[in-house]
Design a protein around this motif. Structure first.
Motif, PDB file in Angstrom:
ATOM      1  N   HIS A 146       0.872  -1.255  -0.036  1.00 40.71           N
ATOM      2  CA  HIS A 146       0.268   0.122   0.132  1.00 40.71           C
ATOM      3  C   HIS A 146       0.616   1.168  -0.046  1.00 40.71           C
ATOM      4  O   HIS A 146       2.130   1.329   0.315  1.00 40.71           O
ATOM      5  CB  HIS A 146      -0.894   0.122   1.169  1.00 40.71           C
ATOM      6  N   ARG A 147       0.290   2.177  -0.422  1.00 42.28           N
ATOM      7  CA  ARG A 147       1.054   3.772  -0.289  1.00 42.28           C
ATOM      8  C   ARG A 147       0.356   4.704   0.663  1.00 42.28           C
ATOM      9  O   ARG A 147      -0.910   4.575   0.323  1.00 42.28           O
ATOM     10  CB  ARG A 147       0.995   4.260  -1.790  1.00 42.28           C
ATOM     11  N   ALA A 148       0.825   5.481   1.350  1.00 39.59           N
ATOM     12  CA  ALA A 148       0.348   6.348   2.304  1.00 39.59           C
ATOM     13  C   ALA A 148       0.842   7.616   1.695  1.00 39.59           C
ATOM     14  O   ALA A 148       1.891   8.005   0.808  1.00 39.59           O
ATOM     15  CB  ALA A 148       0.690   6.248   3.504  1.00 39.59           C
ATOM     16  N   LYS A 149      -0.137   8.667   2.162  1.00 41.10           N
ATOM     17  CA  LYS A 149       0.186  10.034   1.854  1.00 41.10           C
ATOM     18  C   LYS A 149       1.311  10.426   2.660  1.00 41.10           C
ATOM     19  O   LYS A 149       1.837   9.820   3.298  1.00 41.10           O
ATOM     20  CB  LYS A 149      -0.877  11.246   1.908  1.00 41.10           C
ATOM     21  N   THR A 150       1.950  11.791   2.399  1.00 39.05           N
ATOM     22  CA  THR A 150       3.258  12.222   2.825  1.00 39.05           C
ATOM     23  C   THR A 150       3.204  12.385   4.457  1.00 39.05           C
ATOM     24  O   THR A 150       1.904  12.412   4.775  1.00 39.05           O
ATOM     25  CB  THR A 150       3.979  13.568   2.332  1.00 39.05           C
ATOM     26  N   ASN A 151       4.100  12.460   5.061  1.00 37.83           N
ATOM     27  CA  ASN A 151       4.293  12.855   6.381  1.00 37.83           C
ATOM     28  C   ASN A 151       3.658  14.250   6.948  1.00 37.83           C
ATOM     29  O   ASN A 151       3.296  14.480   8.038  1.00 37.83           O
ATOM     30  CB  ASN A 151       5.487  12.723   6.954  1.00 37.83           C
ATOM     31  N   VAL A 152       3.450  15.181   5.861  1.00 33.81           N
ATOM     32  CA  VAL A 152       2.993  16.538   6.197  1.00 33.81           C
ATOM     33  C   VAL A 152       1.384  16.347   5.652  1.00 33.81           C
ATOM     34  O   VAL A 152       0.682  17.586   5.944  1.00 33.81           O
ATOM     35  CB  VAL A 152       3.608  17.734   5.384  1.00 33.81           C
ATOM     36  N   GLU A 153       0.803  15.170   5.001  1.00 33.44           N
ATOM     37  CA  GLU A 153      -0.475  15.190   4.770  1.00 33.44           C
ATOM     38  C   GLU A 153      -1.409  14.029   5.641  1.00 33.44           C
ATOM     39  O   GLU A 153      -2.163  13.635   5.277  1.00 33.44           O
ATOM     40  CB  GLU A 153      -0.637  14.481   3.530  1.00 33.44           C
ATOM     41  N   ASP A 154      -0.675  13.886   7.029  1.00 38.43           N
ATOM     42  CA  ASP A 154      -1.515  12.799   7.873  1.00 38.43           C
ATOM     43  C   ASP A 154      -1.417  11.459   7.121  1.00 38.43           C
ATOM     44  O   ASP A 154      -2.336  10.800   7.186  1.00 38.43           O
ATOM     45  CB  ASP A 154      -2.925  13.231   8.156  1.00 38.43           C
TER      46      ASP A 154
END
Length: 267
Positions: free
Chosen positions: A246-254
C-alpha cells in the motif's frame, strides 16, 4: 483483521515540525479504542519518543533503537539486544580509522566525543542532551551501560557512506541500515524492526497477517516485509515503495492517520 499497527517516527508519524499532527493522533486513538494495539517502531530511544507521543495524548509500547529494545507503555524493557562489547570496540575503531563522525546511543543516554561537529549536525532533531566524553571506551567498558546503536552522519566533503557500510558489514556481525541519505545506523544483528515486530506480535499471539506496518526509509524495510499489510510513505525511499503493498500520503498530509482510517474502514 488488523490487530497491531506499527509506525515509524521520523518522516512517517512526525511532520516537518517534529510533532504528531492532530489527524494522526486521532486516527491512532480511534484504532486503540477499537482494540487495535498501536506500537511505535523507531531508531530513537524511549526517552526521545515519550515526550512526542505524550504531547499528542498517545500512550503506546515502543520498538526502540531499530529493535534493540522493546519497551512497554510504562518504559519497562521486555526485550533487549545491545551491541556486544567486543563488536562495539571493533566498529568504533573502524570508524575512528576512517575519520567518520558518529555518536553512540546507550541505556544511559547519547554520547559523543566531538561536540563541535555533532552540535552542528544534529541540533535540529536531537531531543536528548548529548554527553561528551574523551573516549568512547570509557562508556563501552562500563558494565552498567549497554550500547544499542551507533549513529554515523555524513559531513560535508565526506566520502560516500556506502563504503563505510561495506567495511562494517565485512568486519563485524552487526547490521547496518539508514534513516536518511546522510546517515547510517549500526545495531546488533537481532536489532531490526521486522524481527522485533514479529517478536512483539508473537508475544501477543497475533499472526503477522493481522499486523500493519508503515514507514519511509531503509531501516523500516524489514518490518514492511514482515507485516501482512504494509504502507510506504509517499515521501519515502523507493525501496520502501517496492516492498510495500500500500502507499500512504506524505508525513505532512497525515499519511499515517489516513492509512489507519483506510484499514479501519475495512473491518
Amino acid at each position: 483483521m488488523i490487530k497491531i499497527i506499527a509506525s515509524d517516527m521520523d518522516g512517517t508519524l512526525l511532520n516537518n515540525e517534529n510533532s504528531i499532527s492532530e489527524g494522526n493522533a486521532n486516527a491512532i486513538k480511534k484504532a486503540q479504542a477499537m482494540g487495535v494495539t498501536f506500537v511505535v517502531a523507531t531508531g530513537r530511544s524511549y526517552d526521545e519518543v515519550k515526550p512526542l507521543i505524550d504531547a499528542a495524548g498517545i500512550n503506546a509500547p515502543m520498538i526502540n533503537f531499530n529493535g534493540g529494545a522493546t519497551t512497554t507503555e510504562t518504559g519497562t524493557q521486555i526485550h533487549r539486544f545491545p551491541i556486544l562489547k567486543d563488536e562495539a570496540k571493533k566498529v568504533i575503531k573502524l570508524l575512528k580509522d576512517e575519520h567518520v563522525f558518529f555518536k553512540i546511543m546507550t541505556s544511559d543516554g547519547v554520547y559523543s566525543d566531538n561536540p563541535l561537529k555533532y552540535d552542528e549536525a544534529v541540533v535540529k532533531l536531537q531531543l536528548q542532551p548529548i554527553h561528551y566524553v574523551d573516549s568512547y571506551n570509557d562508556i563501552i567498558d562500563n558494565a552498567e551501560i549497554d550500547l544499542f546503536k551507533v549513529l554515523i552522519r555524513k559531513t560535508d566533503g565526506a566520502d560516500d557512506l556506502s563504503v563505510i557500510k561495506n567495511k562494517i558489514e565485512e568486519n563485524t556481525t552487526l547490521v547496518v541500515t539508514s534513516s536518511g541519505d546522510n546517515n547510517l545506523e549500526v545495531n546488533h544483528s537481532n536489532a531490526q524492526k521486522g524481527i522485533a515486530l514479529k517478536r512483539f506480535a508473537d508475544d501477543l499471539g497475533i499472526p503477522m497477517s493481522d499486523v500493519m506496518a508503515i514507514g519511509d526509509n531503509l531501516n523500516d524495510i524489514s518490518m514492511l516485509k514482515a507485516a501482512g499489510v504494509s504502507y510506504a510513505m509517499e515521501n519515502g525511499h523507493q525501496e520502501n515503495k517496492d516492498v510495500s503493498n500500500h502507499r500512504a500520503k506524505t508525513n505532512v498530509e497525515d499519511g499515517v492517520g489516513l492509512a489507519i482510517l483506510e484499514q479501519l474502514s475495512q473491518e
